[in-house]
Design a protein around this motif. Sequence first.
Motif, PDB file in Angstrom:
ATOM      1  N   ALA A  38     -15.456   7.635 -10.678  1.00 65.13           N
ATOM      2  CA  ALA A  38     -15.727   6.738 -11.799  1.00 65.13           C
ATOM      3  C   ALA A  38     -16.114   5.340 -11.327  1.00 65.13           C
TER       4      ALA A  38
ATOM      5  N   ARG B 158      -2.375   2.442 -19.444  1.00 64.96           N
ATOM      6  CA  ARG B 158      -3.606   2.622 -18.661  1.00 64.96           C
ATOM      7  C   ARG B 158      -3.436   2.086 -17.250  1.00 64.96           C
TER       8      ARG B 158
ATOM      9  N   SER C 240      -6.798  -7.199 -20.029  1.00 65.76           N
ATOM     10  CA  SER C 240      -7.602  -6.147 -20.650  1.00 65.76           C
ATOM     11  C   SER C 240      -7.060  -4.744 -20.413  1.00 65.76           C
TER      12      SER C 240
ATOM     13  N   GLN D 205     -12.086  -4.920 -14.895  1.00 68.66           N
ATOM     14  CA  GLN D 205     -13.462  -5.248 -15.264  1.00 68.66           C
ATOM     15  C   GLN D 205     -14.361  -4.009 -15.280  1.00 68.66           C
ATOM     16  N   ASP D 206     -14.185  -3.125 -14.287  1.00 65.93           N
ATOM     17  CA  ASP D 206     -15.142  -2.039 -14.080  1.00 65.93           C
ATOM     18  C   ASP D 206     -14.808  -0.739 -14.787  1.00 65.93           C
ATOM     19  N   LEU D 207     -13.526  -0.450 -14.980  1.00 59.88           N
ATOM     20  CA  LEU D 207     -13.163   0.856 -15.532  1.00 59.88           C
ATOM     21  C   LEU D 207     -13.198   0.840 -17.061  1.00 59.88           C
ATOM     22  N   ASP D 208     -14.000   1.721 -17.623  1.00 62.36           N
ATOM     23  CA  ASP D 208     -14.049   1.901 -19.070  1.00 62.36           C
ATOM     24  C   ASP D 208     -12.737   2.535 -19.520  1.00 62.36           C
ATOM     25  N   PRO D 209     -12.077   1.969 -20.536  1.00 60.37           N
ATOM     26  CA  PRO D 209     -10.837   2.589 -21.026  1.00 60.37           C
ATOM     27  C   PRO D 209     -10.996   4.072 -21.348  1.00 60.37           C
ATOM     28  N   ALA D 210     -12.176   4.449 -21.843  1.00 59.71           N
ATOM     29  CA  ALA D 210     -12.398   5.860 -22.162  1.00 59.71           C
ATOM     30  C   ALA D 210     -12.371   6.714 -20.895  1.00 59.71           C
ATOM     31  N   ALA D 211     -12.865   6.162 -19.781  1.00 60.13           N
ATOM     32  CA  ALA D 211     -12.827   6.902 -18.515  1.00 60.13           C
ATOM     33  C   ALA D 211     -11.398   7.071 -18.032  1.00 60.13           C
TER      34      ALA D 211
ATOM     35  N   ASP E 265      -8.726   7.176 -19.929  1.00 61.17           N
ATOM     36  CA  ASP E 265      -8.093   8.155 -20.813  1.00 61.17           C
ATOM     37  C   ASP E 265      -8.548   9.573 -20.489  1.00 61.17           C
TER      38      ASP E 265
ATOM     39  N   LYS F  25     -19.741   3.502 -11.701  1.00 64.78           N
ATOM     40  CA  LYS F  25     -19.807   2.229 -12.410  1.00 64.78           C
ATOM     41  C   LYS F  25     -20.505   1.163 -11.577  1.00 64.78           C
TER      42      LYS F  25
END
Length: 337
Positions: A168, A123, A118, A288-294, A296, A172
């Motif tokens: 972050a 990233r 993922s 699992q925990d980090l949002d891709p938007a975060a 970026d 989360k």
Amino acid sequence: MSEFRAIRIDKSERGHHADYVVMCERDLMEGDVDMDVAFSAINYKDGLAITGKGPVVRRFPMIPGVDLVGRVTHSAHPDFAPGDIVIATACGLGEAHYGGFAQKARLSGDWLVKLPPSLTPARAMAVGTAGLTAMFCILALERHGARPDDGLAAVTGATGGVGSFAVALLAKAGWRVAAVTGRGGEADYLKRLGASEIIGREEFAVPGRPLQQQRFAVGVDTVGGVTLVNLLAQTQFDGAVAACGNVGGMELQANLAPFILRGVALLGVESVRPRIALRRAAWARIAQDLDPAAIDAMSEIIPFDAALDRARSIVTGKIRGRVVIDMGLNLPPGAAD
């Protein structure tokens, strides 16, 4: 023999010098996995190595770059095969073994983790040692038994790489997070990452009483020195602080009071040794925990040609979050951004 570009640090009678050079594969150091490097990232330690402002490099010449992600081209290690996308962080890279500021690398397979499905390679480098260290801190706090309903979590040096990821990841995980920073203008950035309140660094910058008002259930300290001492003094009964940084100094002029009168635990966190099982667990949790938007939001991507100047600037505090270096490798579909 294939040639490639690298940033190389040399030391001679002229002193300490870093510049772009062309090297050959035969120049690479020992290892059982060869790879084409797709991305690297700029860490504070890389800036110290390149500028010579810290005793980071243990042998010369040296290719800096604590982090890298790349595509395996040859492997004598049972866990990896050509075509695998792998991550390497720390493990002496950029210090005793050629690191990620080069288009090719040869490393021990015992230092490598496969890229989680993922995460994109870019990233993964935005996370890098900084995000991995932040996750090590959170895992240490969880092993201690800390839970979000215990109270407020503090993160010092919150706009730095480790600090940003700590904010972050704690948010989360359900924590209310107080971000401690000397950059008041970055409040919106920290709140986007999940901070519920912003605290000025000046509140931690001068020595205080051995025991202060209990404000925090846990802390992630990326600074050290007097900042860590004050954080310990403000941690509540049976709380814990995970310490992983020393930009504020290596010395700890602390009092025993927080430890023996409040039962506060100081958890040391290091991110250099391989400990592959822990690294795999940490990377899986990050994916699992980090949002891709975060990810970026706290990173930018620059070309390799800009890496040397940006690495020099990190030691002056001019970098927020993470700077990812695009080495120009075109990865196969599904592996790249």
